[in-house]
Each structure stands twice: as structure tokens, then as C-alpha cells.
Design a protein around this motif. Sequence first.
Motif: not given
Length: 282
Positions: A41, A71, A73, A94-95, A116-117, A133-135
Motif C-alpha cells: 500500500y 480506517g 490502514g 481498521d476492519i 467496523d465503522a 481519510s479515504l475509508a
Amino acid sequence: MTDLSHCAVLKAVKQQQATTQGRLPDKRQVAASFSRAAASYDSVADLQRAVGAQLMARLPENPPARWLDLGSGTGHFSRAMAQHFAHSEGVALDIAEGMLRHARPLGGAQHYVAGDAENLPLRGASVDLMFSSLAVQWCSDFAAVLAEANRILRPGGTFAFASLCVGTLYELRESWQAVDGMVHVNRFREFDDYQRLCAASGLRVRSLDVQAHVLHYPDVRSLTHELKALGAHNINPGRPGGLTGRARIQALIEAYEGFRQPDGLPATYQVVYAVLEKPAVV
Ligand SMILES: C[S@@+](CC[C@H](N)C(=O)[O-])C[C@H]1O[C@@H](n2cnc3c(N)ncnc32)[C@H](O)[C@@H]1O
């Protein structure tokens, strides 16, 4: 060359049920895809770095007692938040267990939580700043994410997020459409939906806007390889099955060439930036 939609592991999970809303991939697939991408990533995350940095620039000045990176990452922004708010306590959530395993040894947050969000494993009124950010474009029930933000934030707390909306990767979507009319690109919510859901969330909307970021690639293969390295390739329900034939790939390449610009093949990301605030109790 094989279509990224049909890599070996995705084949193993393609029997799984689509989400109830049929819009986004199953959460287990999202988690598995990002877990596999944890090692690659960071090497391809230039856009993600730029977007997260813009989001950080929009955060309130006041240091939070406790922040959450939702999220998180590989933890790049958990580390950035730890630097920015040196005396605050941080939670990275994060998931994808693989992402948490990658992030934990690199530090930044005090706590690394799998969750989980849409259903956060955190107590009510326990966080002052929720950064994501970007999740959340991966969450099919964004109203649930907002309800969770409202629940876990302390009064006066902030939810700042960056996400993607319709128009993202439209060049790739339209090129595939010209080839076979199938879903090869992840689906995104309309910007209007972000506006409507945020307005109805009970949180105060401080800012909500959309900005286009356009990346350029020498060829289609560079783009699709990057999406795979990010874990963000297509895992939508409705993606086509079976191996992609050479003729279809060639047709995709020809269709995408129609978008070529002097800098290369463009890939547009429509990025939504939002800062929401939980009203203080009066
Ligand atoms: C594109 S990465 C962004 C990572 C990091 N925020 C950054 O900007 O570098 C998206 C992350 O969101 C996570 N994610 C996706 N759906 C999620 C959910 N429902 N709950 C929590 N995390 C989720 C993924 O596992 C992945 O690590």
C-alpha cells in the motif's frame, strides 16, 4: 495479462453474498483485500497521502484528549496525528487485521482496534476527534457511520473525513462499459447523498466540498496494478466472472486511449472533504 477483477483470491470469495444494499462489496472481502495489500500500500499511496494531508489541514487547532483514526490502514495518519497532537491519546481502528498488524509496530496510536465503522467497538462520548481519510467510501451504510460518530464523540467533538464520490475513476468505468457493459469499477455514492446524510446526522456541518484530483499513468496496466497494490481494485457484486480474454483487454486499452492527455492516461478521483461537529451541550 489477467483482469484484476479475477485474481485468484477474489475468485475464492466470489460466492459470498453481496451486501444487502447490493451497492458495495461484502465487508469480509474489503477486509481481506486490504489485509493482502498492507505490504504494498505505502509504495503507491501518493494520492492517499495528499488527501489525508489536506484533511489534517482542516482539523481544529485545539488538541483533543483522545483521537480516533478510523480506517487507519498502514497507520501513516495515526503517526501524523501523534506528532501533531503530541499529548493526546490515539486509537487506530481498521476492519482489516492485516493492516493493523502492519501498523502496530510502526507506532503512533496507543490502541489498535479491529472494528467496523458502521458499528464501532467504542464507548459513547469517548472521543474528541474522529479522523477518517479515504475509508468510509467502503461503507454501504454511511448513515450508520454518522450515527456512530454522533454516539462516540463528546459534545463539541469533531468528525473530519475524506471520501470518494461518483465521478471517481470514470475513465476506467466508461472504458470498460465500452467493452462489455459490466461493473469493473467500485461504485461510489453521489456527492448529494453525502450532503443529505450529513445534514440529517445531528452533527453540525462545518464544511463539505468536493475536489477533483487527477493522476496520470503511462498505460492502463500501470493504473490497474496500482489499484491492486492499494487493495482498492474492483470487488463489487456484479463484477464479471472468469478470466479476461486478451481481446477484451486490448479493447479496454483502446477505449481508454480515447482519454489520453499530454501527461498520460488520466484517472480522476472526486474527493469529498467534510468537517462535522457534535453540538456542545448547553
Ligand atoms: C484506502 S485505505 C486508507 C488508509 C488510511 N486512512 C490512509 O489514508 O492511508 C482504506 C482503509 O479503510 C479500511 N476500511 C474499509 N472499510 C472499513 C470499515 N467498514 N470499518 C473500518 N475500516 C474500514 C480498509 O481496511 C483500509 O485499511
